[in-house]
Design a protein around this motif. Structure first.
Motif, PDB file in Angstrom:
ATOM      1  N   THR A  14      -9.055 -13.914   1.493  1.00 26.04           N
ATOM      2  CA  THR A  14      -7.694 -13.415   2.141  1.00 26.04           C
ATOM      3  C   THR A  14      -6.673 -12.805   1.015  1.00 26.04           C
ATOM      4  N   ASP A  15      -5.960 -11.969   1.539  1.00 23.18           N
ATOM      5  CA  ASP A  15      -5.052 -11.278   0.406  1.00 23.18           C
ATOM      6  C   ASP A  15      -3.952 -10.429   1.327  1.00 23.18           C
ATOM      7  N   SER A  16      -2.844 -10.578   0.445  1.00 24.81           N
ATOM      8  CA  SER A  16      -1.540  -9.842   1.000  1.00 24.81           C
ATOM      9  C   SER A  16      -0.891  -9.032  -0.035  1.00 24.81           C
ATOM     10  N   ASP A  17      -0.273  -7.798   0.234  1.00 24.63           N
ATOM     11  CA  ASP A  17       0.031  -7.152  -0.652  1.00 24.63           C
ATOM     12  C   ASP A  17       1.041  -6.139  -0.205  1.00 24.63           C
ATOM     13  N   TRP A  18       1.970  -5.655  -0.820  1.00 21.02           N
ATOM     14  CA  TRP A  18       2.988  -4.548  -0.422  1.00 21.02           C
ATOM     15  C   TRP A  18       2.415  -2.937  -0.715  1.00 21.02           C
ATOM     16  N   ALA A  19       2.073  -2.183   0.289  1.00 19.00           N
ATOM     17  CA  ALA A  19       1.528  -1.074   0.145  1.00 19.00           C
ATOM     18  C   ALA A  19       2.619  -0.110   0.569  1.00 19.00           C
ATOM     19  N   GLY A  20       2.537   1.125  -0.314  1.00 19.61           N
ATOM     20  CA  GLY A  20       3.281   2.285   0.203  1.00 19.61           C
ATOM     21  C   GLY A  20       4.206   2.494  -1.110  1.00 19.61           C
ATOM     22  N   LYS A  21       5.246   3.809  -1.061  1.00 18.11           N
ATOM     23  CA  LYS A  21       6.043   4.006  -2.267  1.00 18.11           C
ATOM     24  C   LYS A  21       7.337   3.895  -1.692  1.00 18.11           C
ATOM     25  N   GLY A  22       8.173   3.500  -2.798  1.00 21.42           N
ATOM     26  CA  GLY A  22       9.634   3.619  -2.750  1.00 21.42           C
ATOM     27  C   GLY A  22      10.099   2.698  -1.184  1.00 21.42           C
ATOM     28  N   ASP A  23      11.101   3.262  -0.466  1.00 22.19           N
ATOM     29  CA  ASP A  23      11.554   2.682   0.565  1.00 22.19           C
ATOM     30  C   ASP A  23      10.487   2.379   1.777  1.00 22.19           C
ATOM     31  N   LYS A  24       9.509   2.853   1.646  1.00 18.95           N
ATOM     32  CA  LYS A  24       8.276   3.085   2.812  1.00 18.95           C
ATOM     33  C   LYS A  24       7.305   1.749   2.571  1.00 18.95           C
ATOM     34  N   LYS A  25       7.755   0.860   1.831  1.00 17.89           N
ATOM     35  CA  LYS A  25       6.691  -0.132   1.358  1.00 17.89           C
ATOM     36  C   LYS A  25       6.583  -1.149   2.716  1.00 17.89           C
ATOM     37  N   ARG A  26       5.204  -1.594   2.796  1.00 14.25           N
ATOM     38  CA  ARG A  26       5.057  -2.247   4.072  1.00 14.25           C
ATOM     39  C   ARG A  26       4.039  -3.505   3.609  1.00 14.25           C
ATOM     40  N   LEU A  27       4.110  -4.582   4.178  1.00 13.97           N
ATOM     41  CA  LEU A  27       3.361  -5.579   3.843  1.00 13.97           C
ATOM     42  C   LEU A  27       1.962  -5.479   4.377  1.00 13.97           C
ATOM     43  N   THR A  28       1.105  -5.460   3.660  1.00 16.49           N
ATOM     44  CA  THR A  28      -0.544  -5.288   4.435  1.00 16.49           C
ATOM     45  C   THR A  28      -1.333  -6.501   3.912  1.00 16.49           C
ATOM     46  N   SER A  29      -1.907  -7.473   4.679  1.00 15.97           N
ATOM     47  CA  SER A  29      -2.599  -8.606   4.789  1.00 15.97           C
ATOM     48  C   SER A  29      -3.707  -8.451   5.500  1.00 15.97           C
TER      49      SER A  29
END
Length: 71
Positions: A14-29
């Protein structure tokens, strides 16, 4: 097609991470599990809204843990 590997170990990742740049970051898990060396379940998720709560990221990662317990 399931292959016989000579064992019935249940293994999960399992893994979770923040993806994207600047204010467009989204949680991906996501997570995936193997039984006897064969992939049996998987899931990935990307939130549509920005969330700065690290506790929610940990909750998403725990879903994979509970999947392994269920198997």
């Amino acid at each position: 097609m399931f292959l016989k590997h000579g064992h019935v170990k249940v293994v999960g990742y399992t893994d979770s991470d923040w993806a994207g740049k600047g204010d467009k970051k989204r949680l991906t898990s996501g997570y995936f599990t193997f039984v006897g060396g064969n992939l049996v379940t998987w899931r990935s998720k990307k939130l549509k809204v920005v969330s700065l709560l690290s506790a929610y990221a940990e909750y998403q990662a725990m879903e994979g843990f509970y999947e392994v317990l269920w198997l």
